[in-house]
Enzyme design. Sequence first.
Site, PDB file in Angstrom:
ATOM      1  N   GLY A  44       0.842  -1.201   0.000  1.00 13.01           N
ATOM      2  CA  GLY A  44       0.000   0.000   0.000  1.00 13.01           C
ATOM      3  C   GLY A  44       0.873   1.245   0.000  1.00 13.01           C
ATOM      4  CG  LEU A  45      -0.690   4.831  -1.940  1.00 12.95           C
ATOM      5  CD1 LEU A  45      -1.841   5.848  -1.953  1.00 12.95           C
ATOM      6  CD2 LEU A  45       0.358   5.195  -2.988  1.00 12.95           C
ATOM      7  CB  SER A  46       4.286   6.365   1.919  1.00 16.22           C
ATOM      8  OG  SER A  46       4.819   6.924   3.082  1.00 16.22           O
ATOM      9  N   GLY A  47       1.979   5.691   4.346  1.00 14.91           N
ATOM     10  CA  GLY A  47       0.952   6.293   5.199  1.00 14.91           C
ATOM     11  C   GLY A  47      -0.388   5.585   5.152  1.00 14.91           C
ATOM     12  CB  SER A  48      -1.782   2.859   3.046  1.00  8.94           C
ATOM     13  OG  SER A  48      -0.739   1.900   3.124  1.00  8.94           O
ATOM     14  CB  SER A  51       4.497   0.469   9.849  1.00  6.38           C
ATOM     15  OG  SER A  51       5.388   0.554   8.791  1.00  6.38           O
ATOM     16  CB  SER A 118       5.644  -4.323  -2.655  1.00  4.70           C
ATOM     17  OG  SER A 118       4.632  -4.392  -1.685  1.00  4.70           O
TER      18      SER A 118
HETATM   19  N1  LIG Z   1      10.624   8.305  -2.718  1.00  2.00           N
HETATM   20  C1  LIG Z   1      10.013   7.568  -1.774  1.00  2.00           C
HETATM   21  N2  LIG Z   1       8.863   6.919  -2.072  1.00  2.00           N
HETATM   22  C2  LIG Z   1       8.248   6.165  -1.135  1.00  2.00           C
HETATM   23  N3  LIG Z   1       8.729   6.007   0.141  1.00  2.00           N
HETATM   24  C3  LIG Z   1       9.873   6.635   0.480  1.00  2.00           C
HETATM   25  C4  LIG Z   1      10.550   7.442  -0.466  1.00  2.00           C
HETATM   26  N4  LIG Z   1      11.668   7.936   0.154  1.00  2.00           N
HETATM   27  C5  LIG Z   1      11.691   7.460   1.400  1.00  2.00           C
HETATM   28  N5  LIG Z   1      10.603   6.682   1.606  1.00  2.00           N
HETATM   29  C6  LIG Z   1      10.400   5.933   2.849  1.00  2.00           C
HETATM   30  O1  LIG Z   1      10.753   4.582   2.515  1.00  2.00           O
HETATM   31  C7  LIG Z   1       9.703   3.700   2.828  1.00  2.00           C
HETATM   32  C8  LIG Z   1       9.377   2.805   1.631  1.00  2.00           C
HETATM   33  O2  LIG Z   1      10.278   1.761   1.557  1.00  2.00           O
HETATM   34  P1  LIG Z   1       9.849   0.387   0.895  1.00  2.00           P
HETATM   35  O3  LIG Z   1      11.035  -0.490   1.014  1.00  2.00           O
HETATM   36  O4  LIG Z   1       8.581  -0.074   1.483  1.00  2.00           O
HETATM   37  O5  LIG Z   1       9.606   0.839  -0.622  1.00  2.00           O
HETATM   38  S1  LIG Z   1       9.451  -0.070  -1.925  1.00  2.00           S
HETATM   39  O6  LIG Z   1       8.624  -1.230  -1.565  1.00  2.00           O
HETATM   40  O7  LIG Z   1      10.773  -0.493  -2.361  1.00  2.00           O
HETATM   41  O8  LIG Z   1       8.805   0.803  -2.920  1.00  2.00           O
HETATM   42  C9  LIG Z   1       8.483   4.521   3.143  1.00  2.00           C
HETATM   43  O9  LIG Z   1       7.908   3.901   4.276  1.00  2.00           O
HETATM   44  P2  LIG Z   1       6.328   3.823   4.526  1.00  2.00           P
HETATM   45  O10 LIG Z   1       5.914   5.264   4.717  1.00  2.00           O
HETATM   46  O11 LIG Z   1       6.235   3.014   5.799  1.00  2.00           O
HETATM   47  O12 LIG Z   1       5.666   3.160   3.378  1.00  2.00           O
HETATM   48  C10 LIG Z   1       9.006   5.918   3.401  1.00  2.00           C
HETATM   49  O13 LIG Z   1       9.140   6.115   4.796  1.00  2.00           O
HETATM   50  N1  LIG Z   2      -7.469   2.198  10.294  1.00  2.00           N
HETATM   51  C1  LIG Z   2      -6.163   2.490  10.358  1.00  2.00           C
HETATM   52  N2  LIG Z   2      -5.244   1.526  10.168  1.00  2.00           N
HETATM   53  C2  LIG Z   2      -3.910   1.828  10.197  1.00  2.00           C
HETATM   54  N3  LIG Z   2      -3.417   3.073  10.449  1.00  2.00           N
HETATM   55  C3  LIG Z   2      -4.306   4.058  10.648  1.00  2.00           C
HETATM   56  C4  LIG Z   2      -5.705   3.813  10.616  1.00  2.00           C
HETATM   57  N4  LIG Z   2      -6.353   4.973  10.838  1.00  2.00           N
HETATM   58  C5  LIG Z   2      -5.392   5.901  11.018  1.00  2.00           C
HETATM   59  N5  LIG Z   2      -4.146   5.369  10.921  1.00  2.00           N
HETATM   60  C6  LIG Z   2      -2.908   6.128  11.067  1.00  2.00           C
HETATM   61  O1  LIG Z   2      -2.278   6.220   9.786  1.00  2.00           O
HETATM   62  C7  LIG Z   2      -0.866   6.235   9.936  1.00  2.00           C
HETATM   63  C8  LIG Z   2      -0.295   5.100   9.115  1.00  2.00           C
HETATM   64  O2  LIG Z   2       1.116   5.132   9.212  1.00  2.00           O
HETATM   65  P1  LIG Z   2       2.009   3.860   8.960  1.00  2.00           P
HETATM   66  O3  LIG Z   2       1.448   2.678   9.672  1.00  2.00           O
HETATM   67  O4  LIG Z   2       3.420   4.240   9.249  1.00  2.00           O
HETATM   68  O5  LIG Z   2       1.791   3.632   7.388  1.00  2.00           O
HETATM   69  P2  LIG Z   2       2.760   2.971   6.318  1.00  2.00           P
HETATM   70  O6  LIG Z   2       3.589   1.933   7.033  1.00  2.00           O
HETATM   71  O7  LIG Z   2       1.837   2.379   5.295  1.00  2.00           O
HETATM   72  O8  LIG Z   2       3.596   4.096   5.787  1.00  2.00           O
HETATM   73  C9  LIG Z   2      -0.559   6.086  11.420  1.00  2.00           C
HETATM   74  O9  LIG Z   2      -0.354   7.358  11.965  1.00  2.00           O
HETATM   75  C10 LIG Z   2      -1.864   5.460  11.965  1.00  2.00           C
HETATM   76  O10 LIG Z   2      -2.092   5.786  13.320  1.00  2.00           O
END
Ligand SMILES: Nc1ncnc2c1ncn2[C@@H]1O[C@H](COP(=O)(O)OS(=O)(=O)O)[C@@H](OP(=O)(O)O)[C@H]1O
Ligand SMILES: Nc1ncnc2c1ncn2[C@@H]1O[C@H](COP(=O)(O)OP(=O)(O)O)[C@@H](O)[C@H]1O
EC number: 2.7.1.25
Length: 205
Positions: A44-48, A51, A118
């Site tokens: 999923g997207l970053s922030g989805s 983790s 991914s």
């Molecule tokens: N350019 C760019 N695009 C997306 N994400 C970025 C980027 N630069 C740094 N980050 C940070 O790196 C985390 C993503 O790493 P991943 O190994 O999951 O990425 S991937 O699967 O190889 O696309 C990602 O973590 P999550 O936010 O937990 O998804 C970000 O914290």
């Molecule tokens: N239903 C939900 N499930 C997971 N995270 C949520 C939800 N609602 C809100 N959040 C918030 O969204 C953010 C997700 O961040 P994170 O888990 O680091 O995402 P990712 O690993 O995809 O980047 C956290 O701050 C979390 O508290």
Amino acid sequence: MSDSPYQKREHDAKAEVIWHQSHLTKADRAKAKGQTPKCIWLTGLSGSGKSTLANALEVALTQQGKHTYLLDGDNVRHGLNKNLGMSDEDRTENIRRVSEVAKLMVDAGLVVVTAFISPFRADRDAARELFEDGEFVEVFVDAPLEECEKRDPKGLYQKARQGIIKEFTGIDSPYEAPEKPEVVINTAENDLETCVKQLIEGIGV
Ligand SMILES: Nc1ncnc2c1ncn2[C@@H]1O[C@H](COP(=O)(O)OS(=O)(=O)O)[C@@H](OP(=O)(O)O)[C@H]1O
Ligand SMILES: Nc1ncnc2c1ncn2[C@@H]1O[C@H](COP(=O)(O)OP(=O)(O)O)[C@@H](O)[C@H]1O
């Protein structure tokens, strides 16, 4: 198309490296742990919420007496994959290595949870190919870009919009949503508690 440096090294090594069969099988190791090994692959997207959900899932599984391990993108990129960036090619190599590590861990009898963006369907499909039928469970952690950007837990979207971070997924790098994931968790519509419950029910571990 010419081989990448990674593919070339793989070809060079293959000729002289022989597979050693271990005495114990995956089934033996799984039996010793009293569980069915699996790879729960969150994408999923970053922030989805990957983790957050992966951590909650690992805690819940451990409380059920399961033997687990969590592989998280941010952490793996500090060690094993610290030489990789965010180009399409490096993301593909990131997922290739991680899926091979997850396969080893499944072979060890563990329930592995992975949390990587991914973004490419072909890379996730290649990961699935490493596993036996039913072992690889793809979980789409689904939240619209607008919601992820609103959350922006690490301030990365803001930096991407300002052009400080390049090739950011969803902004100037693509995300290919799964077409037939085993499980979809909508984190924008449901609260965390509901999502964790849906995830545990959905993966069938
Ligand atoms: N350019 C760019 N695009 C997306 N994400 C970025 C980027 N630069 C740094 N980050 C940070 O790196 C985390 C993503 O790493 P991943 O190994 O999951 O990425 S991937 O699967 O190889 O696309 C990602 O973590 P999550 O936010 O937990 O998804 C970000 O914290
Ligand atoms: N239903 C939900 N499930 C997971 N995270 C949520 C939800 N609602 C809100 N959040 C918030 O969204 C953010 C997700 O961040 P994170 O888990 O680091 O995402 P990712 O690993 O995809 O980047 C956290 O701050 C979390 O508290």
